[in-house]
Design a protein around this motif. Structure first.
Motif, PDB file in Angstrom:
ATOM      1  N   GLU A 161       3.243  49.181 -82.324  1.00  0.00           N
ATOM      2  CA  GLU A 161       2.145  49.194 -83.298  1.00  0.00           C
ATOM      3  C   GLU A 161       1.581  50.599 -83.452  1.00  0.00           C
ATOM      4  O   GLU A 161       1.247  51.032 -84.567  1.00  0.00           O
ATOM      5  N   THR A 162       1.480  51.315 -82.336  1.00  0.00           N
ATOM      6  CA  THR A 162       0.979  52.689 -82.397  1.00  0.00           C
ATOM      7  C   THR A 162       1.926  53.585 -83.190  1.00  0.00           C
ATOM      8  O   THR A 162       1.497  54.411 -83.996  1.00  0.00           O
ATOM      9  N   GLN A 163       3.228  53.406 -82.981  1.00  0.00           N
ATOM     10  CA  GLN A 163       4.211  54.197 -83.728  1.00  0.00           C
ATOM     11  C   GLN A 163       4.155  53.880 -85.225  1.00  0.00           C
ATOM     12  O   GLN A 163       4.279  54.783 -86.062  1.00  0.00           O
ATOM     13  N   VAL A 164       3.943  52.606 -85.557  1.00  0.00           N
ATOM     14  CA  VAL A 164       3.835  52.229 -86.970  1.00  0.00           C
ATOM     15  C   VAL A 164       2.617  52.882 -87.606  1.00  0.00           C
ATOM     16  O   VAL A 164       2.679  53.412 -88.719  1.00  0.00           O
ATOM     17  N   ARG A 165       1.483  52.878 -86.904  1.00  0.00           N
ATOM     18  CA  ARG A 165       0.278  53.522 -87.433  1.00  0.00           C
ATOM     19  C   ARG A 165       0.506  55.021 -87.613  1.00  0.00           C
ATOM     20  O   ARG A 165       0.052  55.621 -88.592  1.00  0.00           O
ATOM     21  N   SER A 166       1.219  55.623 -86.652  1.00  0.00           N
ATOM     22  CA  SER A 166       1.502  57.055 -86.769  1.00  0.00           C
ATOM     23  C   SER A 166       2.352  57.351 -87.994  1.00  0.00           C
ATOM     24  O   SER A 166       2.110  58.321 -88.726  1.00  0.00           O
ATOM     25  N   LEU A 167       3.355  56.490 -88.249  1.00  0.00           N
ATOM     26  CA  LEU A 167       4.206  56.682 -89.431  1.00  0.00           C
ATOM     27  C   LEU A 167       3.418  56.482 -90.722  1.00  0.00           C
ATOM     28  O   LEU A 167       3.635  57.187 -91.718  1.00  0.00           O
ATOM     29  N   GLU A 168       2.481  55.539 -90.723  1.00  0.00           N
ATOM     30  CA  GLU A 168       1.658  55.310 -91.916  1.00  0.00           C
ATOM     31  C   GLU A 168       0.789  56.525 -92.214  1.00  0.00           C
ATOM     32  O   GLU A 168       0.627  56.928 -93.369  1.00  0.00           O
ATOM     33  N   ILE A 169       0.214  57.121 -91.154  1.00  0.00           N
ATOM     34  CA  ILE A 169      -0.608  58.322 -91.344  1.00  0.00           C
ATOM     35  C   ILE A 169       0.258  59.476 -91.837  1.00  0.00           C
ATOM     36  O   ILE A 169      -0.122  60.231 -92.740  1.00  0.00           O
ATOM     37  N   ASP A 170       1.453  59.611 -91.264  1.00  0.00           N
ATOM     38  CA  ASP A 170       2.370  60.676 -91.692  1.00  0.00           C
ATOM     39  C   ASP A 170       2.737  60.508 -93.172  1.00  0.00           C
ATOM     40  O   ASP A 170       2.782  61.479 -93.923  1.00  0.00           O
ATOM     41  N   LYS A 171       2.967  59.276 -93.588  1.00  0.00           N
ATOM     42  CA  LYS A 171       3.294  59.012 -94.993  1.00  0.00           C
ATOM     43  C   LYS A 171       2.129  59.371 -95.900  1.00  0.00           C
ATOM     44  O   LYS A 171       2.313  59.934 -96.985  1.00  0.00           O
ATOM     45  N   ALA A 172       0.885  59.057 -95.447  1.00  0.00           N
ATOM     46  CA  ALA A 172      -0.288  59.377 -96.267  1.00  0.00           C
ATOM     47  C   ALA A 172      -0.431  60.891 -96.456  1.00  0.00           C
ATOM     48  O   ALA A 172      -0.750  61.369 -97.555  1.00  0.00           O
ATOM     49  N   VAL A 173      -0.177  61.646 -95.380  1.00  0.00           N
ATOM     50  CA  VAL A 173      -0.269  63.109 -95.473  1.00  0.00           C
ATOM     51  C   VAL A 173       0.795  63.651 -96.426  1.00  0.00           C
ATOM     52  O   VAL A 173       0.521  64.507 -97.275  1.00  0.00           O
ATOM     53  N   ARG A 174       2.026  63.128 -96.333  1.00  0.00           N
ATOM     54  CA  ARG A 174       3.104  63.600 -97.214  1.00  0.00           C
ATOM     55  C   ARG A 174       2.829  63.221 -98.668  1.00  0.00           C
ATOM     56  O   ARG A 174       3.148  63.985 -99.584  1.00  0.00           O
ATOM     57  N   ASP A 175       2.226  62.045 -98.883  1.00  0.00           N
ATOM     58  CA  ASP A 175       1.881  61.643-100.253  1.00  0.00           C
ATOM     59  C   ASP A 175       0.876  62.607-100.864  1.00  0.00           C
ATOM     60  O   ASP A 175       0.955  62.945-102.057  1.00  0.00           O
ATOM     61  N   LYS A 176      -0.093  63.065-100.054  1.00  0.00           N
ATOM     62  CA  LYS A 176      -1.075  64.021-100.564  1.00  0.00           C
ATOM     63  C   LYS A 176      -0.417  65.354-100.903  1.00  0.00           C
ATOM     64  O   LYS A 176      -0.788  66.009-101.880  1.00  0.00           O
ATOM     65  N   GLN A 177       0.538  65.786-100.080  1.00  0.00           N
ATOM     66  CA  GLN A 177       1.245  67.031-100.373  1.00  0.00           C
ATOM     67  C   GLN A 177       2.053  66.907-101.662  1.00  0.00           C
ATOM     68  O   GLN A 177       2.071  67.829-102.487  1.00  0.00           O
ATOM     69  N   ILE A 178       2.718  65.766-101.846  1.00  0.00           N
ATOM     70  CA  ILE A 178       3.479  65.548-103.080  1.00  0.00           C
ATOM     71  C   ILE A 178       2.553  65.544-104.286  1.00  0.00           C
ATOM     72  O   ILE A 178       2.862  66.118-105.335  1.00  0.00           O
ATOM     73  N   GLU A 179       1.387  64.905-104.131  1.00  0.00           N
ATOM     74  CA  GLU A 179       0.411  64.878-105.226  1.00  0.00           C
ATOM     75  C   GLU A 179      -0.050  66.282-105.584  1.00  0.00           C
ATOM     76  O   GLU A 179      -0.194  66.635-106.756  1.00  0.00           O
ATOM     77  N   PHE A 180      -0.265  67.124-104.554  1.00  0.00           N
ATOM     78  CA  PHE A 180      -0.715  68.497-104.779  1.00  0.00           C
ATOM     79  C   PHE A 180       0.334  69.294-105.554  1.00  0.00           C
ATOM     80  O   PHE A 180       0.028  69.950-106.557  1.00  0.00           O
TER      81      PHE A 180
END
Length: 208
Positions: A131-150
């Motif tokens: 569960e911790t690894q899944v949360r970490s991957l979700e946070i990583d995806k959110a950060v990458r989505d913001k970079q793509i948006e930028f």
């Protein structure tokens, strides 16, 4: 996009909001800890003056990177502790010597005991790690989505600016032709100069 516009486009969170985001991500940290991150520049933060005094404002994407880092460290620590426990020697009692049918029955009993032991391993620790690894991957995806948006927004702004400049140049050429002028062929045939890319203009990556 200049620095001021880029700063305004960021999303800033109060300490209370940052605390709520951390809790939702599964990271148990206090508001005092979050203020310490801001004060020690572990996250991108700035002080804001309010009618009741000053307060810390934390940049959202910077907080996401910090949460991911803390969760990864927490997961690795749990894995190391589990590995250390598994590596401890098991104390066994000396077994009496058996012969014939007794030896076969004893071997069958030991095999059954090992199967029972594996069947009763508590899966909660492994489940918590996953569960911790899944949360970490979700946070990583959110950060990458913001970079793509930028970068997408930068590309759109660049295309709009290029189109505007092209239209303006076309307008100037039309005016010159009306005045009886001719295009400068030497200038048009000259090689296009190389313009270096400004690599300082990039989204915040959470590294100080």
């Amino acid at each position: 996009m200049n620095t001021r516009e880029h700063t305004q486009s960021r999303k800033w969170l109060t300490v209370d909001q940052a605390f709520a985001v951390s809790q939702q991500a599964g990271l148990d940290r206090t508001k005092k800890t979050i203020r310490s991150w801001a004060r020690n520049e572990h996250v991108n933060a700035q002080k804001q003056t309010t009618p009741t005094g000053e307060r810390w404002m934390v940049e959202e994407s910077s907080l996401s990177v910090k949460i991911r880092s803390e969760l990864e460290f927490q997961t690795q620590k749990a894995v190391n502790q589990t590995g250390a426990n598994l590596s401890e020697p098991v104390q066994t009692q000396p077994e009496p010597v058996h012969t014939g049918a007794d030896q076969y029955e004893h071997a069958q009993t030991r095999s059954h005991d090992r199967e029972t032991e594996h069947a009763h391993v508590n899966p909660s620790e492994r489940e918590r790690q996953l569960e911790t690894q899944v949360r970490s991957l979700e946070i990583d995806k959110a950060v990458r989505d913001k970079q793509i948006e930028f970068f997408t927004k930068q590309n759109q702004e660049g295309q709009t600016s290029l189109l505007s400049q092209s239209r303006y140049i076309g307008h100037l050429e039309t005016q010159v032709m009306r005045l009886g002028g001719q295009p400068d062929q030497a200038f048009l045939q000259a090689p296009v100069p190389h313009v270096p890319i400004n690599r300082d203009q990039r989204p915040f990556d959470g590294v100080h």
